[in-house]
Scaffold this motif. Structure first.
Motif, PDB file in Angstrom:
ATOM      1  N   LYS A 125       1.391  20.628   0.697  1.00 33.85           N
ATOM      2  CA  LYS A 125       1.412  21.327  -0.588  1.00 33.85           C
ATOM      3  C   LYS A 125       0.696  20.568  -1.711  1.00 33.85           C
ATOM      4  O   LYS A 125       0.861  20.882  -2.884  1.00 33.85           O
ATOM      5  N   ILE A 126      -0.080  19.564  -1.340  1.00 34.08           N
ATOM      6  CA  ILE A 126      -0.818  18.796  -2.348  1.00 34.08           C
ATOM      7  C   ILE A 126      -2.216  19.375  -2.467  1.00 34.08           C
ATOM      8  O   ILE A 126      -2.973  19.402  -1.499  1.00 34.08           O
ATOM      9  N   ARG A 127      -2.565  19.834  -3.663  1.00 38.30           N
ATOM     10  CA  ARG A 127      -3.843  20.509  -3.889  1.00 38.30           C
ATOM     11  C   ARG A 127      -4.697  19.718  -4.887  1.00 38.30           C
ATOM     12  O   ARG A 127      -4.191  18.917  -5.670  1.00 38.30           O
ATOM     13  N   ILE A 128      -5.996  20.006  -4.878  1.00 34.25           N
ATOM     14  CA  ILE A 128      -6.890  19.420  -5.873  1.00 34.25           C
ATOM     15  C   ILE A 128      -6.418  19.837  -7.269  1.00 34.25           C
ATOM     16  O   ILE A 128      -6.104  21.005  -7.505  1.00 34.25           O
ATOM     17  N   GLY A 129      -6.365  18.870  -8.154  1.00 30.30           N
ATOM     18  CA  GLY A 129      -5.900  19.133  -9.511  1.00 30.30           C
ATOM     19  C   GLY A 129      -4.451  18.764  -9.747  1.00 30.30           C
ATOM     20  O   GLY A 129      -4.028  18.609 -10.902  1.00 30.30           O
ATOM     21  N   ASN A 130      -3.656  18.628  -8.664  1.00 35.01           N
ATOM     22  CA  ASN A 130      -2.255  18.215  -8.820  1.00 35.01           C
ATOM     23  C   ASN A 130      -2.170  16.813  -9.404  1.00 35.01           C
ATOM     24  O   ASN A 130      -2.998  15.941  -9.090  1.00 35.01           O
ATOM     25  N   LYS A 131      -1.163  16.596 -10.227  1.00 35.39           N
ATOM     26  CA  LYS A 131      -0.891  15.254 -10.738  1.00 35.39           C
ATOM     27  C   LYS A 131       0.334  14.687 -10.014  1.00 35.39           C
ATOM     28  O   LYS A 131       1.306  15.402  -9.751  1.00 35.39           O
ATOM     29  N   LEU A 132       0.250  13.398  -9.700  1.00 32.26           N
ATOM     30  CA  LEU A 132       1.322  12.694  -9.010  1.00 32.26           C
ATOM     31  C   LEU A 132       1.797  11.555  -9.903  1.00 32.26           C
ATOM     32  O   LEU A 132       0.983  10.861 -10.522  1.00 32.26           O
ATOM     33  N   TYR A 133       3.112  11.372  -9.955  1.00 31.15           N
ATOM     34  CA  TYR A 133       3.706  10.385 -10.855  1.00 31.15           C
ATOM     35  C   TYR A 133       4.396   9.285 -10.054  1.00 31.15           C
ATOM     36  O   TYR A 133       5.151   9.569  -9.110  1.00 31.15           O
ATOM     37  N   PHE A 134       4.146   8.035 -10.438  1.00 30.19           N
ATOM     38  CA  PHE A 134       4.720   6.880  -9.749  1.00 30.19           C
ATOM     39  C   PHE A 134       5.434   5.982 -10.753  1.00 30.19           C
ATOM     40  O   PHE A 134       4.866   5.659 -11.807  1.00 30.19           O
ATOM     41  N   ALA A 163       0.791  -1.228   0.000  1.00 28.74           N
ATOM     42  CA  ALA A 163       0.000   0.000   0.000  1.00 28.74           C
ATOM     43  C   ALA A 163       0.824   1.280   0.000  1.00 28.74           C
ATOM     44  O   ALA A 163       0.267   2.375  -0.059  1.00 28.74           O
ATOM     45  N   LYS A 164       2.136   1.171   0.074  1.00 26.32           N
ATOM     46  CA  LYS A 164       2.981   2.364   0.182  1.00 26.32           C
ATOM     47  C   LYS A 164       3.617   2.679  -1.168  1.00 26.32           C
ATOM     48  O   LYS A 164       4.440   1.914  -1.671  1.00 26.32           O
ATOM     49  N   LEU A 165       3.208   3.804  -1.757  1.00 29.23           N
ATOM     50  CA  LEU A 165       3.728   4.225  -3.063  1.00 29.23           C
ATOM     51  C   LEU A 165       4.635   5.442  -2.904  1.00 29.23           C
ATOM     52  O   LEU A 165       4.286   6.394  -2.199  1.00 29.23           O
ATOM     53  N   CYS A 166       5.776   5.405  -3.565  1.00 27.55           N
ATOM     54  CA  CYS A 166       6.686   6.554  -3.564  1.00 27.55           C
ATOM     55  C   CYS A 166       6.646   7.192  -4.944  1.00 27.55           C
ATOM     56  O   CYS A 166       6.757   6.499  -5.966  1.00 27.55           O
ATOM     57  N   GLY A 167       6.440   8.498  -4.982  1.00 32.56           N
ATOM     58  CA  GLY A 167       6.318   9.168  -6.272  1.00 32.56           C
ATOM     59  C   GLY A 167       6.784  10.596  -6.222  1.00 32.56           C
ATOM     60  O   GLY A 167       7.486  11.025  -5.300  1.00 32.56           O
ATOM     61  N   ASN A 168       6.371  11.351  -7.234  1.00 31.44           N
ATOM     62  CA  ASN A 168       6.785  12.748  -7.354  1.00 31.44           C
ATOM     63  C   ASN A 168       5.604  13.609  -7.776  1.00 31.44           C
ATOM     64  O   ASN A 168       4.734  13.179  -8.528  1.00 31.44           O
ATOM     65  N   LYS A 169       5.624  14.841  -7.304  1.00 31.84           N
ATOM     66  CA  LYS A 169       4.600  15.809  -7.666  1.00 31.84           C
ATOM     67  C   LYS A 169       4.975  16.471  -8.997  1.00 31.84           C
ATOM     68  O   LYS A 169       6.153  16.694  -9.288  1.00 31.84           O
ATOM     69  N   GLU A 170       3.951  16.773  -9.803  1.00 31.34           N
ATOM     70  CA  GLU A 170       4.206  17.429 -11.088  1.00 31.34           C
ATOM     71  C   GLU A 170       4.897  18.775 -10.887  1.00 31.34           C
ATOM     72  O   GLU A 170       4.781  19.409  -9.838  1.00 31.34           O
ATOM     73  N   LYS A 171       5.624  19.208 -11.887  1.00 37.00           N
ATOM     74  CA  LYS A 171       6.307  20.508 -11.957  1.00 37.00           C
ATOM     75  C   LYS A 171       7.472  20.601 -10.971  1.00 37.00           C
ATOM     76  O   LYS A 171       8.619  20.767 -11.362  1.00 37.00           O
TER      77      LYS A 171
END
Length: 349
Positions: free
Chosen positions: A103-112, A66-74
């Protein structure tokens, strides 16, 4: 009771980052709740305290990656996402917790993952830390689920170890895990080995299974001093007709019911009837147990040693008696017992 009453100094070196080599060879503290007497044993000795006809009730939930590591867009900022529960299969919607959430807002895309990874869009804020994610994946559902879980890691809590290893996939799972849905292992069940199960059969000690899909709410900080004002996260729980009958028959025959872990006890006490029988159920429970509390079903409790001011410690103290349990914890620290899900165990009878 007050939150401050469950504060104690726990040396961090006593939090186990790895389990014992053999599941049933950790240390076992036996606390006799009527007298406060304490014994020091090995976990494989636990059956010495039970007889033919007694029933151990286990939580057969299965931990998923259940633990995903990723990055925020931009910004490419690193984020960790805990998958809590699937909300909508067709739309690929998941209820999650994001860390850091600030700093995670509605509309943000997250990449895994890399090129063949996944992209998710934040579509709702459910709590200050919680979010709803929509995974943008057009392929078949089973293919999506395989991709999602392949990117995930075993969700061993950060306070146990900073980085999970391949061995955690097996170590952080009970040998009887059957129903996928937990993001935290029912730690008391981790100590039971196949050898111990075989000895239960030889001794005619029964096993019964309920399902409680543990979330990470147990590890969240309680932020109110007055415990009556604390609200816990709800968890899905299932008690089958078969399990309810096995438990009720054990009680009716005058034998002991042993709750293996706080989650099991919480589930049993959620569905108890006025006549003190367990009712079958497929529901959610947000039951929060803390002293004083009168238990209807379990006669004994198996538990790990929990961190200060945790809701799991409070439930254990409700079962064993506040003074008994807090004294036992001080003895555990003095004797070098290991704390946390990979640590040693306590039996309260």
């Amino acid at each position: 009771m007050k939150l401050s009453q469950f504060r104690f100094e726990l040396p961090w070196k006593l939090i186990a980052s790895e389990p014992t080599r053999w599941r049933d060879e950790c240390k076992l503290m036996v606390l006799h709740k009527d007298s406060g007497e304490i014994e020091h044993r090995q976990f494989k000795d636990i059956l010495d305290y039970f007889e033919k006809g007694d029933t151990f009730v286990f939580n057969d939930t299965k931990v998923f990656p259940a633990k995903l590591c990723g990055n925020k867009e931009k910004t490419n900022a690193e984020i960790t996402v805990f998958l809590l529960r699937e909300l909508n299969k067709e739309q690929r919607l998941w209820d999650v917790i994001v860390d850091p959430a600030r700093k995670i807002r509605i509309g943000n895309k997250l990449y895994f993952g890399e090129d063949e990874g996944l992209v998710a869009e934040v579509i709702d804020n459910t709590t200050s830390r919680g979010r709803t994610l929509r995974f943008l994946y057009d392929g078949p559902y089973e293919e999506f689920r395989q991709t999602l879980f392949a990117l995930g890691n075993t969700p061993v809590p950060k306070f146990v170890k900073a980085k999970v290893t391949p061995e955690d996939k097996e170590n952080y799972q009970t040998i009887f895990a059957a129903n996928e849905g937990a993001v935290a292992a029912p730690a008391a069940g981790l100590h039971f080995s196949r050898e111990l199960f075989n000895r239960m059969i030889l001794k005619d000690i029964n096993k019964s299974f309920v399902t409680v899909h543990m979330g990470i709410g147990h590890f969240r900080k309680v932020d109110v001093e007055d415990l009556s004002k604390h609200r816990t996260d709800a968890e899905r729980m299932i008690i089958s007709d078969k399990a309810a009958k096995e438990i009720n028959d054990t009680k009716a025959a005058g034998h002991k019911v042993v709750g293996v872990g706080v989650t099991v006890v919480r589930a049993l006490e959620t569905t108890v009837s006025p006549s003190k029988n367990v009712n079958p159920a497929d529901t959610w429970t947000d039951k929060f147990i803390f002293p004083p509390y009168e238990f209807s079903i379990p006669d004994a409790l198996v538990s790990n040693f929990h961190t200060p001011q945790s809701t799991m410690l409070m439930a254990v103290a409700a079962f064993g008696g506040y003074e008994n349990v807090m004294n036992a914890y001080q003895v555990a620290i003095e004797e070098g017992y290991r704390f946390g899900p990979y640590g040693d165990a306590m039996l309260i009878i």
